[in-house]
Structures are given as C-alpha cells and as structure tokens.
Scaffold this motif. Structure first.
Motif, PDB file in Angstrom:
ATOM      1  N   ILE A  26       8.668   3.316 -16.709  1.00 52.09           N
ATOM      2  CA  ILE A  26       8.572   2.126 -15.873  1.00 52.09           C
ATOM      3  C   ILE A  26       7.099   1.999 -15.480  1.00 52.09           C
ATOM      4  N   CYS A  27       6.555   0.798 -15.502  1.00 52.79           N
ATOM      5  CA  CYS A  27       5.159   0.581 -15.130  1.00 52.79           C
ATOM      6  C   CYS A  27       5.091   0.047 -13.702  1.00 52.79           C
ATOM      7  N   ILE A  28       4.427   0.794 -12.820  1.00 55.75           N
ATOM      8  CA  ILE A  28       4.214   0.364 -11.437  1.00 55.75           C
ATOM      9  C   ILE A  28       2.747  -0.032 -11.304  1.00 55.75           C
ATOM     10  N   SER A  29       2.488  -1.287 -11.009  1.00 60.31           N
ATOM     11  CA  SER A  29       1.113  -1.780 -10.901  1.00 60.31           C
ATOM     12  C   SER A  29       0.840  -2.174  -9.451  1.00 60.31           C
ATOM     13  N   LYS A  30       0.017  -1.380  -8.767  1.00 58.32           N
ATOM     14  CA  LYS A  30      -0.252  -1.585  -7.344  1.00 58.32           C
ATOM     15  C   LYS A  30      -1.515  -2.440  -7.194  1.00 58.32           C
ATOM     16  N   LEU A  31      -1.327  -3.737  -7.135  1.00 61.11           N
ATOM     17  CA  LEU A  31      -2.417  -4.704  -7.256  1.00 61.11           C
ATOM     18  C   LEU A  31      -3.392  -4.682  -6.076  1.00 61.11           C
ATOM     19  N   HIS A  32      -2.957  -4.164  -4.936  1.00 63.18           N
ATOM     20  CA  HIS A  32      -3.840  -4.070  -3.774  1.00 63.18           C
ATOM     21  C   HIS A  32      -4.228  -2.626  -3.465  1.00 63.18           C
ATOM     22  N   GLY A  33      -4.011  -1.724  -4.427  1.00 62.63           N
ATOM     23  CA  GLY A  33      -4.351  -0.335  -4.206  1.00 62.63           C
ATOM     24  C   GLY A  33      -3.233   0.413  -3.508  1.00 62.63           C
ATOM     25  N   SER A  34      -3.541   1.631  -3.034  1.00 62.70           N
ATOM     26  CA  SER A  34      -2.507   2.500  -2.465  1.00 62.70           C
ATOM     27  C   SER A  34      -3.119   3.460  -1.461  1.00 62.70           C
ATOM     28  N   SER A  67     -12.415   7.065   2.309  1.00 67.02           N
ATOM     29  CA  SER A  67     -11.579   5.911   2.627  1.00 67.02           C
ATOM     30  C   SER A  67     -10.664   5.627   1.451  1.00 67.02           C
ATOM     31  N   PRO A  68      -9.374   5.382   1.690  1.00 64.30           N
ATOM     32  CA  PRO A  68      -8.469   5.107   0.566  1.00 64.30           C
ATOM     33  C   PRO A  68      -8.816   3.795  -0.127  1.00 64.30           C
ATOM     34  N   LEU A  69      -8.457   3.706  -1.394  1.00 68.09           N
ATOM     35  CA  LEU A  69      -8.720   2.493  -2.168  1.00 68.09           C
ATOM     36  C   LEU A  69      -7.596   1.492  -1.915  1.00 68.09           C
ATOM     37  N   TYR A 113       0.814  -1.219   0.000  1.00 64.45           N
ATOM     38  CA  TYR A 113       0.000   0.000   0.000  1.00 64.45           C
ATOM     39  C   TYR A 113       0.848   1.270   0.000  1.00 64.45           C
ATOM     40  N   ASP A 114       2.086   1.161   0.423  1.00 61.14           N
ATOM     41  CA  ASP A 114       2.919   2.349   0.632  1.00 61.14           C
ATOM     42  C   ASP A 114       3.358   2.967  -0.695  1.00 61.14           C
ATOM     43  N   TYR A 139      -8.475   8.178  -8.430  1.00 61.62           N
ATOM     44  CA  TYR A 139      -7.686   9.404  -8.389  1.00 61.62           C
ATOM     45  C   TYR A 139      -6.553   9.258  -7.376  1.00 61.62           C
ATOM     46  N   ARG A 140      -5.453   9.917  -7.681  1.00 61.24           N
ATOM     47  CA  ARG A 140      -4.288   9.909  -6.804  1.00 61.24           C
ATOM     48  C   ARG A 140      -4.149  11.282  -6.136  1.00 61.24           C
ATOM     49  N   VAL A 141      -4.087  11.295  -4.810  1.00 61.21           N
ATOM     50  CA  VAL A 141      -3.966  12.535  -4.049  1.00 61.21           C
ATOM     51  C   VAL A 141      -2.508  12.978  -4.017  1.00 61.21           C
TER      52      VAL A 141
END
Length: 383
Positions: free
Chosen positions: A182-190, A263-265, A141-142, A246-248
């Motif tokens: 570079i592709c960063i894929s955050k599979l559990h959200g962030s 609540s964050p995704l 998540y980080d 959306y990314r804050v």
C-alpha cells in the motif's frame, strides 16, 4: 474479503483523525501555545511575535487585538517574513525563524502526546480493508495509519515508487516489489520525519573553520542514540530531495529536544505553506495525471479549504480524471464506482459547505456521506 488489488485512491484530511482525540485547527494551535509556554515560559518568542502580528493586523486591517485570531494568517505572516528574509541578519535559520520552529515542534509534541498507544477500532477497520496497490494521499501529520498498518503487519511504503533502475531521463519501476504494498503519501510531511539537508549544510559550514563546532542535532549527530532510516528504501534519483528525508523509529527519544536543535519536516497550517514544500515535491509529482485508470476514489475528512489552492488544483484534476476519463472502463474484472466523500455534519445541518468546496465534482457520479467516521461509513467508503 479478497486481497486482490482494486487500484483505489483515498484522500485523507484532519477529519479522519478526530475520532482518535487529535485536535483540529484553532484548537491545535492553542494546544501548541500551551506546550511552548510550559517549555519556555510565557514570555517566549512565539507570544512576542503573536503580539506583534496582532498590532500589525489592527493597524493595517483595523481589526481589534481582542478579536479572534486567524492562526493560519498568522503563520502565513511568519512564513513570508522568513522566506523573504525581511529580518535581514536576524533571520534565524534556513529551516525557519524561531516562532516557525517553535510551532512545528509544538505540533509534534501535541500530536504525539495525544496519539493512542494502540490503534483505534476505526483505524483498524479502515486499514483492514486497504488492499495492495491502493494509494492513500494524506494531509495529516500524525502516524495513525502507519501505526495501524504496522499493527496489522500489512506492507506499505512512504514514497511514490520502488525503482530497480535509475536513468538520466527515465527510470524503471520495480512493479514486482510494489505488488503487495500500500502506498502512503504524506503530502504535508509527518511528525516523525526529519530533513537531513540543513544538517549537511551546517556540517559543511562548520568545516570551513579552524575549530568546527559539533552538531547538536539529536537525529543526525555522530554517536546519536536516536534510530532513524531513509524514507526511500532503495534506489532514488540524485536530485530527489526526498532521498534526504529520514523517519525516526521512536519519537519518545526526542521529547526533550529543543527547537533550535531540530524540527520535524511538516508544512505548518499556513496559507503560504507551499513555500516550504521543496523536500516533499516528489510526493506531488504526477498527481494531476492520476485518477483516470483507478477503480475507486474516496475522501475522508478533508474539507478542501479555499486557501489551499495548490491542493485544490492537484485534486481537481485527479478527481475529475476519475469521474470523466473512461468512467465505464472495465479491466481485470474491475469497474469504477461513484467517487465517495465521507465527512461530518451535525444532524439537521446542511452539507452545503462540503458541496461548495467540491463544486467541481461531477455530482451525478459522486456520493456524499456526512455521518462521520464509524464502522458503517467506513464500509460504505471502501466498498
């Protein structure tokens, strides 16, 4: 070092972030409970639900209420209760019940408050060696990797593909625009991602009343001072839920937000987390077919726990593709090396748990390093 593409895939788990002081597993949940207790008092909904769960466990499984809590099972209990609507009219919201939202906001607060203000040497070492068109699949998540890439001014994206044309049945990828990324894929959200769909549903519902209520969502409400931007930069398919994520820009603006406001995704660390994966499904699309034409595969700190069966299914195919599909392939001067798994085992202990969880690997074409994350092991991983 040459910056020419190597077309590698790196799979990142929680063990990657330990060096930066971020907690794991049970320790994370204990910190979350402390955070919730400070903010809402010790008689909060999360503690009441936990007491109820312990009684349920005692009566169903004859496990003492004083026995250690399996927090993943507790969160799975909450997920099933909410997903099936077992509370009926007392179900809190589409995003989750009170305890689920308290946990997600608590995770955000704990991780954000413990994230280093400047990138660690280990993160810098790792990110410096990432090359254009490398793919990082992370279950964390980080924001350690994104923060470090920003620090190094290396271009990246957080969505699968840039599109230059969207069609009904197929689309055209803008390969030129992706060439340096570079592709960063955050599979559990962030912790810095927010889904706009619940906000839009709330606005639609409010509009049906003579006196619509105002939204208190700190990210999406009218006139908000919180800066955010769509995760997907450019064209996207109309039916892709990721287009509403959306990314804050600055999470410090949300430190005082209440759990009922937003609540964050993130997919909470529950064995039933897949029930809430719909906004992130496009990040998983095609993983079963990946790996065969890549020229490097590395895993860092991801134990592949048995309860994450959906992740095991996806990574099984990806990792087998890498070691079994044209392993002797040579293209553009590139050849495959062994798959590399980097984890940590205390000196003198056995690595059998890692080998058991990755028992499907072709170990004749896989190398294991249990020294943990350090400059030497990172160089070994990235070679």
């Amino acid at each position: 070092m040459s910056d020419s593409p190597r077309f590698r895939i790196f799979i990142i788990g929680a063990g990657f972030s330990v060096h930066a002081g971020l907690p794991l597993g049970e320790q994370l949940f204990e910190f979350v409970r402390q955070s919730v207790n400070r903010k809402y008092g010790s008689e909060n909904k999360l503690e009441r639900d936990l007491d109820w769960y312990l009684k349920y466990r005692e009566r169903c499984d004859h496990i003492s209420c004083d026995a250690p809590v399996d927090y993943e099972k507790f969160m799975s209990y909450l997920d099933l209760e909410h997903y099936l609507g077992l509370r009926g009219s007392d179900t809190w919201s589409d995003e989750g019940n009170e305890s689920q939202l308290l946990i997600r906001n608590g995770i955000q607060e704990v991780i954000y408050s413990r994230t280093p203000s400047t990138p660690t040497d280990e993160c810098i070492r790792f990110c410096e060696q990432l090359r254009p068109q490398d793919i990082v699949l992370t279950f964390n998540y980080d924001t350690l990797i994104e923060d470090t890439l920003d620090f190094l001014e290396k271009p990246y994206r957080l969505f699968p593909s840039r599109l230059k044309e969207v069609g009904i049945s197929s689309s055209i990828v803008d390969s030129e625009a992706e060439a340096d990324e570079i592709c960063i894929s955050k599979l559990h959200g962030s912790i810095d991602w927010y889904d706009k769909i619940p906000f839009l549903k709330d606005r639609e519902h409010a509009s049906q009343y003579e006196y619509p209520w105002e939204s208190r969502h700190p990210v999406f409400k009218d006139g908000t001072a919180v800066l955010s931007s769509p995760l997907i930069d450019g064209l996207s398919h109309e039916d892709d839920p990721l287009r509403y994520v959306y990314r804050v820009d600055d999470l410090s603006q949300l430190t005082k937000a209440q759990f009922w406001q937003c609540s964050p995704l993130i997919l909470s660390p529950s064995s039933s987390k897949i029930l809430y994966a719909n906004p992130l499904k496009s990040l998983w699309r095609g993983l079963q077919q990946a790996g065969g034409l890549n020229f490097g595969l590395g895993v860092v700190g991801y134990s592949l726990p048995p309860y994450d069966e959906y992740a095991r299914q996806a990574l099984y195919h990806l990792m087998r593709n890498y070691t079994e599909f044209e392993y002797d392939l040579e293209m553009m001067g590139l050849t495959k090396g062994p798959a590399r798994i980097l984890d940590y085992s205390p000196p003198g202990s056995s690595d059998w748990k890692i080998r058991r969880n990755y028992s499907f690997m072709n170990w004749e074409r896989t190398e294991l390093n249990t020294s943990g994350l350090n400059e030497k092991s990172i160089d070994w991983l990235m070679q």
